[in-house]
Design a protein around this motif. Structure first.
Motif, PDB file in Angstrom:
ATOM      1  N   GLY A  36       0.777  -1.228   0.000  1.00 30.80           N
ATOM      2  CA  GLY A  36       0.000   0.000   0.000  1.00 30.80           C
ATOM      3  C   GLY A  36       0.806   1.273   0.000  1.00 30.80           C
ATOM      4  N   LYS A  37       2.127   1.155  -0.014  1.00 32.99           N
ATOM      5  CA  LYS A  37       2.998   2.336  -0.052  1.00 32.99           C
ATOM      6  C   LYS A  37       3.885   2.255  -1.286  1.00 32.99           C
ATOM      7  CE  LYS A  37       3.019   2.446   5.013  1.00 32.99           C
ATOM      8  NZ  LYS A  37       3.814   2.255   6.235  1.00 32.99           N
ATOM      9  N   PRO A  38       4.560   3.331  -1.659  1.00 29.87           N
ATOM     10  CA  PRO A  38       5.457   3.268  -2.822  1.00 29.87           C
ATOM     11  C   PRO A  38       6.487   2.151  -2.653  1.00 29.87           C
ATOM     12  CG  PRO A  38       5.163   5.542  -2.130  1.00 29.87           C
ATOM     13  CD  PRO A  38       4.519   4.692  -1.075  1.00 29.87           C
ATOM     14  N   PRO A  39       6.709   1.336  -3.683  1.00 27.81           N
ATOM     15  CA  PRO A  39       7.643   0.212  -3.563  1.00 27.81           C
ATOM     16  C   PRO A  39       9.097   0.646  -3.705  1.00 27.81           C
ATOM     17  CG  PRO A  39       6.698   0.254  -5.758  1.00 27.81           C
ATOM     18  CD  PRO A  39       6.020   1.358  -4.988  1.00 27.81           C
TER      19      PRO A  39
ATOM     20  N   PRO B   5      17.756  -7.953 -14.648  1.00 30.34           N
ATOM     21  CA  PRO B   5      16.456  -7.993 -15.345  1.00 30.34           C
ATOM     22  C   PRO B   5      15.507  -9.034 -14.751  1.00 30.34           C
ATOM     23  CG  PRO B   5      18.251  -7.893 -16.927  1.00 30.34           C
ATOM     24  CD  PRO B   5      18.877  -8.157 -15.585  1.00 30.34           C
ATOM     25  N   LEU B   6      16.061 -10.172 -14.275  1.00 31.15           N
ATOM     26  CA  LEU B   6      15.204 -11.193 -13.680  1.00 31.15           C
ATOM     27  C   LEU B   6      14.571 -10.700 -12.393  1.00 31.15           C
ATOM     28  CD1 LEU B   6      14.042 -14.000 -13.651  1.00 31.15           C
ATOM     29  CD2 LEU B   6      16.192 -14.857 -12.665  1.00 31.15           C
ATOM     30  N   ILE B   7      15.324  -9.950 -11.588  1.00 32.94           N
ATOM     31  CA  ILE B   7      14.762  -9.383 -10.356  1.00 32.94           C
ATOM     32  C   ILE B   7      13.598  -8.449 -10.680  1.00 32.94           C
ATOM     33  CG2 ILE B   7      15.269  -7.728  -8.496  1.00 32.94           C
ATOM     34  CD1 ILE B   7      18.076  -9.065  -8.324  1.00 32.94           C
ATOM     35  N   TRP B   8      13.769  -7.623 -11.696  1.00 33.14           N
ATOM     36  CA  TRP B   8      12.678  -6.710 -12.093  1.00 33.14           C
ATOM     37  C   TRP B   8      11.490  -7.493 -12.650  1.00 33.14           C
ATOM     38  CZ3 TRP B   8      16.163  -3.978  -9.927  1.00 33.14           C
ATOM     39  CH2 TRP B   8      15.963  -2.619  -9.671  1.00 33.14           C
ATOM     40  N   SER B   9      11.760  -8.591 -13.320  1.00 34.76           N
ATOM     41  CA  SER B   9      10.678  -9.435 -13.829  1.00 34.76           C
ATOM     42  C   SER B   9       9.894 -10.063 -12.681  1.00 34.76           C
ATOM     43  CB  SER B   9      11.258 -10.526 -14.736  1.00 34.76           C
ATOM     44  OG  SER B   9      10.247 -11.391 -15.191  1.00 34.76           O
ATOM     45  N   ILE B  10      10.596 -10.508 -11.639  1.00 36.42           N
ATOM     46  CA  ILE B  10       9.924 -11.069 -10.465  1.00 36.42           C
ATOM     47  C   ILE B  10       9.079 -10.008  -9.780  1.00 36.42           C
ATOM     48  CG2 ILE B  10      10.308 -12.059  -8.167  1.00 36.42           C
ATOM     49  CD1 ILE B  10      12.871 -13.350  -9.289  1.00 36.42           C
ATOM     50  N   LEU B  11       9.625  -8.808  -9.657  1.00 38.75           N
ATOM     51  CA  LEU B  11       8.860  -7.710  -9.043  1.00 38.75           C
ATOM     52  C   LEU B  11       7.550  -7.457  -9.783  1.00 38.75           C
ATOM     53  CD1 LEU B  11      11.698  -5.130  -8.237  1.00 38.75           C
ATOM     54  CD2 LEU B  11      10.115  -6.115  -6.567  1.00 38.75           C
ATOM     55  N   GLU B  12       7.637  -7.451 -11.111  1.00 36.22           N
ATOM     56  CA  GLU B  12       6.436  -7.145 -11.907  1.00 36.22           C
ATOM     57  C   GLU B  12       5.462  -8.317 -11.922  1.00 36.22           C
ATOM     58  OE1 GLU B  12       5.168  -5.159 -16.185  1.00 36.22           O
ATOM     59  OE2 GLU B  12       7.247  -5.755 -15.839  1.00 36.22           O
ATOM     60  N   ASN B  13       5.970  -9.525 -12.139  1.00 37.65           N
ATOM     61  CA  ASN B  13       5.091 -10.681 -12.285  1.00 37.65           C
ATOM     62  C   ASN B  13       4.491 -11.143 -10.969  1.00 37.65           C
ATOM     63  OD1 ASN B  13       5.623 -10.744 -15.050  1.00 37.65           O
ATOM     64  ND2 ASN B  13       7.332 -12.161 -14.828  1.00 37.65           N
ATOM     65  N   ASN B  14       5.265 -11.059  -9.886  1.00 33.66           N
ATOM     66  CA  ASN B  14       4.794 -11.565  -8.593  1.00 33.66           C
ATOM     67  C   ASN B  14       4.137 -10.511  -7.715  1.00 33.66           C
ATOM     68  OD1 ASN B  14       6.078 -13.817  -9.556  1.00 33.66           O
ATOM     69  ND2 ASN B  14       7.394 -14.136  -7.790  1.00 33.66           N
ATOM     70  N   TYR B  15       4.535  -9.236  -7.916  1.00 33.82           N
ATOM     71  CA  TYR B  15       4.038  -8.187  -7.022  1.00 33.82           C
ATOM     72  C   TYR B  15       3.387  -7.019  -7.754  1.00 33.82           C
ATOM     73  CZ  TYR B  15       7.025 -10.673  -3.696  1.00 33.82           C
ATOM     74  OH  TYR B  15       7.617 -11.635  -2.909  1.00 33.82           O
ATOM     75  N   GLY B  16       3.384  -7.044  -9.087  1.00 32.07           N
ATOM     76  CA  GLY B  16       2.765  -5.962  -9.852  1.00 32.07           C
ATOM     77  C   GLY B  16       3.551  -4.668  -9.798  1.00 32.07           C
ATOM     78  N   VAL B  17       4.857  -4.758  -9.559  1.00 29.13           N
ATOM     79  CA  VAL B  17       5.713  -3.571  -9.456  1.00 29.13           C
ATOM     80  C   VAL B  17       6.616  -3.515 -10.682  1.00 29.13           C
ATOM     81  CG1 VAL B  17       7.546  -2.447  -8.153  1.00 29.13           C
ATOM     82  CG2 VAL B  17       5.681  -3.599  -6.941  1.00 29.13           C
TER      83      VAL B  17
END
Length: 214
Positions: A14-17, A77-89
Motif C-alpha cells: 500500500g505504499k510506494p515500492p 532484469p530477472l529481479i525486475w521481472s519477479i517484481l512485476e510478475n509476482n508483485y505488480g511492481v
C-alpha cells in the motif's frame, strides 16, 4: 547449491515500492542489521520494502562461476521481472549497496531496468589507490586458483580481518570502545549475511582496483 535471484516483501503493501540490492559478498539480510535500527526499519514507514538477492551459492568444480557481468545482464532484469510478475511492481524506487549500487547504475544506463528514482550507498565507482590492495587481492586470487578453489571463503576472511584489525589497533594503542563496537558489527553482519563468491568475481574486482576505475 546454487540459488537463483529471489525477491521478498518485508513490509506491508500500500505504499510506494522500494527494492534494496545487496553488495558483493552478502545476501539482502545485510539490510536487517543491526536489529534495533536498520535500513528496512528506516524505510518501512514510508515504503513497501522488497529485498532482492542475486545468484548465490557455491559454484562446484565443474560449473562456471559468475561475475558482475552475469549479475548485470542476467540477474538484474530477472529481479525486475519477479517484481512485476509476482508483485505488480514495474517501476520501483531502488537502493543499491556497494556492488548493488554499481549494478543498478549500469543497469539503468543500459536500459535493462526502469526505476522511479534510485540511490546508491558506498558504491566504489572509482577505486582510490590503496598500496596493499592490489598485491593482497592478486596473491589471494593466485592462491585460490593454484588450489583450483572455485569460491572465496568470505566468512573465514571476515574472521581473519576482524582479528587482524583488533590486533593492529591494540598494538598501536588505538583500540577504543567505538572501534570494538564497529568491528563486532562487521563480524556479526559477515557471519549472518555473508556468502562465498566465485573467484571470477574476485578477478573482476582485482582488475578494477589495478586500473582505478569501474
Amino acid at each position: 547449491m546454487i540459488k537463483k535471484p529471489e525477491v521478498r516483501r518485508v513490509s506491508p503493501q500500500g505504499k510506494p515500492p522500494v527494492v534494496l540490492l545487496p553488495g558483493i559478498c552478502s545476501t539482502s539480510d545485510v539490510f536487517c542489521f543491526p536489529v534495533r535500527l536498520n535500513l528496512v526499519k528506516l524505510l518501512s514507514p514510508r515504503f513497501t520494502v522488497f529485498l532482492a538477492d542475486f545468484t548465490r551459492g557455491k559454484a562446484n568444480r565443474t560449473s562456471a562461476g559468475w561475475g558482475f557481468d552475469f549479475h548485470l545482464n542476467d540477474d538484474l532484469p530477472l529481479i525486475w521481472s519477479i517484481l512485476e510478475n509476482n508483485y505488480g511492481v514495474a517501476k520501483p524506487f531502488a537502493v543499491g549497496y556497494s556492488m548493488g549500487g554499481m549494478l543498478l547504475t549500469a543497469g539503468i544506463g543500459k536500459k535493462l531496468v526502469d526505476v522511479e528514482r534510485f540511490a546508491v550507498v558506498a558504491s566504489p565507482f572509482k577505486f582510490d589507490k590503496v598500496p596493499f590492495y592490489p598485491h593482497v587481492m592478486r596473491a589471494t586470487l593466485g592462491f585460490l586458483n593454484s588450489l583450483k578453489i572455485k569460491n572465496v571463503p568470505i566468512r573465514l576472511l571476515a574472521r581473519q580481518l576482524t582479528t587482524f584489525f583488533l590486533a593492529r589497533l591494540a598494538w598501536n594503542g588505538r583500540l577504543t570502545a567505538d572501534t570494538i563496537a564497529k568491528l563486532r558489527l562487521f563480524h556479526l553482519v559477515a557471519m549472518k549475511s555473508g556468502i562465498d563468491v566465485p573467484v571470477e568475481t574476485l578477478a573482476q574486482a582485482c582488475k578494477w582496483i589495478e586500473t582505478g576505475r569501474f
